[in-house]
Structures are given as C-alpha cells and as structure tokens.
Design a protein around this motif. Structure first.
Motif, PDB file in Angstrom:
ATOM      1  N   VAL A   1       0.730  -1.182   0.136  1.00  0.00           N
ATOM      2  CA  VAL A   1      -0.080  -0.015   0.070  1.00  0.00           C
ATOM      3  C   VAL A   1       0.737   1.271  -0.012  1.00  0.00           C
ATOM      4  O   VAL A   1       0.601   2.223  -0.928  1.00  0.00           O
ATOM      5  CB  VAL A   1      -1.017   0.048   1.356  1.00  0.00           C
ATOM      6  CG1 VAL A   1      -1.595   1.394   1.358  1.00  0.00           C
ATOM      7  CG2 VAL A   1      -2.013  -1.236   1.033  1.00  0.00           C
ATOM      8  N   ALA A   2       1.874   1.215   0.919  1.00  0.00           N
ATOM      9  CA  ALA A   2       2.611   2.442   0.858  1.00  0.00           C
ATOM     10  C   ALA A   2       3.754   2.686  -0.425  1.00  0.00           C
ATOM     11  O   ALA A   2       3.868   3.926  -0.834  1.00  0.00           O
ATOM     12  CB  ALA A   2       3.862   2.222   2.148  1.00  0.00           C
TER      13      ALA A   2
ATOM     14  N   GLY B   1       2.685   6.077  -2.710  1.00  0.00           N
ATOM     15  CA  GLY B   1       3.734   7.097  -3.143  1.00  0.00           C
ATOM     16  C   GLY B   1       3.684   8.119  -1.759  1.00  0.00           C
ATOM     17  O   GLY B   1       3.362   7.498  -0.907  1.00  0.00           O
ATOM     18  N   GLY B   2       4.470   9.058  -1.982  1.00  0.00           N
ATOM     19  CA  GLY B   2       4.385  10.001  -0.858  1.00  0.00           C
ATOM     20  C   GLY B   2       5.604   9.586  -0.023  1.00  0.00           C
ATOM     21  O   GLY B   2       6.449   8.790  -0.452  1.00  0.00           O
ATOM     22  N   ALA B   3       5.578  10.020   1.209  1.00  0.00           N
ATOM     23  CA  ALA B   3       6.633   9.825   2.414  1.00  0.00           C
ATOM     24  C   ALA B   3       6.925   8.500   2.574  1.00  0.00           C
ATOM     25  O   ALA B   3       8.153   7.994   2.912  1.00  0.00           O
ATOM     26  CB  ALA B   3       6.590  10.681   3.413  1.00  0.00           C
ATOM     27  N   GLY B   4       5.850   7.649   2.423  1.00  0.00           N
ATOM     28  CA  GLY B   4       6.054   6.065   2.842  1.00  0.00           C
ATOM     29  C   GLY B   4       6.715   5.536   1.958  1.00  0.00           C
ATOM     30  O   GLY B   4       7.091   3.951   2.212  1.00  0.00           O
TER      31      GLY B   4
ATOM     32  N   LEU C   1      -4.526  -2.445  -7.263  1.00  0.00           N
ATOM     33  CA  LEU C   1      -3.582  -3.331  -6.510  1.00  0.00           C
ATOM     34  C   LEU C   1      -3.537  -2.711  -5.126  1.00  0.00           C
ATOM     35  O   LEU C   1      -3.595  -3.756  -4.150  1.00  0.00           O
ATOM     36  CB  LEU C   1      -2.355  -3.420  -6.895  1.00  0.00           C
ATOM     37  CG  LEU C   1      -1.818  -4.275  -8.179  1.00  0.00           C
ATOM     38  CD1 LEU C   1      -0.550  -3.946  -8.626  1.00  0.00           C
ATOM     39  CD2 LEU C   1      -1.777  -5.881  -7.867  1.00  0.00           C
ATOM     40  N   ALA C   2      -3.550  -1.430  -4.639  1.00  0.00           N
ATOM     41  CA  ALA C   2      -3.605  -0.893  -3.344  1.00  0.00           C
ATOM     42  C   ALA C   2      -4.853  -1.164  -2.834  1.00  0.00           C
ATOM     43  O   ALA C   2      -4.781  -1.590  -1.465  1.00  0.00           O
ATOM     44  CB  ALA C   2      -3.569   0.699  -3.768  1.00  0.00           C
TER      45      ALA C   2
END
Length: 203
Positions: A65-66, A70-73, A191-192
């Motif tokens: 999921v992270a 995308g993003g900081a994770g 997928l997420a």
C-alpha cells in the motif's frame, strides 16, 4: 487482481526482510518464517495457502500500500530490489535446468525444515547455498545495500540469500497469476485497494 496483490505483498515482505537483515543483522521472526515456509508449499490450493493466510503477510501488504500510494512512505530502494527480482524471475523460468534443480533441492531441504522449522540456521544456510549456486549466476544480481559489518558475516549473507529465494518464489507466483508490468502502469489503484481488502480481512 486480489491474488496478484497477495503475491506482490509476498515479494515486498521478502525484500523488506532482506533490507532489515542488511541494516541490522536480523529480521522479524514471524514474517521471515512465513516467507521461508512459502518455498515448501508445493501443492498449495490457493495463493493465500502459499503463505498460510493473509495475516502472515501483514508487513508485506502494508508495504505494498505504501509503495503504490507514493508519498513519504514509499521506499525507492525496496522498489528497485523488487523490480530486479521480477527481472530475475523471467530469466530463472526461462533457464533450461534451474527451476527443476531448485525444486528438487527444496524437496530435499523440506525434511530438515519439517524437523527444525523454517528459520533454523541449517535450513537458512542450505537455502542460501542453493540461491548462490543455482539462482544468482543467472542474473541480474540483486543489489543489497546495508551495514558492511553485517553484510560481511557469512550467516547473515546466507539468510539474505535464503530470503531472496523466497522473494523469487513470490515473483513466480505473481507471474503464474497473470501478473505483468502493465499492473504497475494501469493497475496501481486496484492493487492498492486489493491490498487494503486483504489487510481488512486479516484483522
């Protein structure tokens, strides 16, 4: 798509464990056991059975999921490792003898795994030797970055290779389920969401 998400979670869980080993010299025992055990589930009836339930893939599902959101994770190093394993899977499956040799070796190691458990040092050492002998020479080489102190220890290197073999197992499963690089281009959202559904189910 739901089954493919589970296979990708298995792949990401394995490479995340490799990263942990490279950086700290050890990995979480329960996720490691689930990843290594997947190598010996030859006749699993479903993708979920390969990992003995989605609950065993919680770290991998959370990481999937992270990575997709995308993003900081997001961890680019894990993405690179996972994509290299997917490239390796293509060459491994196309190799004239490696898949059969590895399968026969796993059947032999399975006896020790049944007696001692999946994370026993002897089991991990034999799996690591199998990867080094039969898989690694096929290429491409999976670049593992971490603390040189740990990556210089033979036991840690063996465990890393054993876990990369588990990552390859998940990559093979993903491809068997119809997975392709189009999933990453056009199926990221699906997928997420599938990974979130598995996490909800695993609670």
């Amino acid at each position: 798509m739901k089954d493919r998400a589970l296979a990708l979670a298995g792949l990401l869980q394995a490479v995340q464990l490799v990263q942990q080993m490279a950086q700290t010299g050890q990995a979480q025992t329960t996720p490691l056991a689930a990843s290594i055990d997947s190598l010996f589930r030859f006749d699993a009836e479903s993708p979920e059975d390969v990992f003995d339930g989605a609950a065993n893939l919680r770290p991998g599902l959370e990481r999937l999921v992270a990575q997709l959101d995308g993003g900081a994770g997001r961890d680019p190093a894990l993405t690179r490792m996972a994509m290299t394993v997917l490239h390796l899977e293509r060459k491994f499956i196309a190799h004239p003898r490696a898949p059969q040799v590895v399968h026969e070796a796993l059947e032999d190691i399975a006896r020790q795994r049944q007696h001692n458990g999946p994370t026993h040092p002897t089991v991990l050492a034999r799996l690591g030797e199998l990867y080094a002998k039969e898989v690694s020479p096929i290429g491409p080489r999976v670049l593992v970055q971490g603390n040189p102190v740990y990556l210089g220890q033979p036991d840690v290197v063996g465990e890393v290779r054993a876990t990369l073999l588990a990552a390859l197992r998940a990559a093979v499963l993903w491809r068997q389920l119809g997975g392709s690089y189009w999933d990453f281009l056009f199926g990221r959202r699906a997928l997420a969401q599938a990974a979130r559904d598995w996490l909800e189910q695993a609670r």
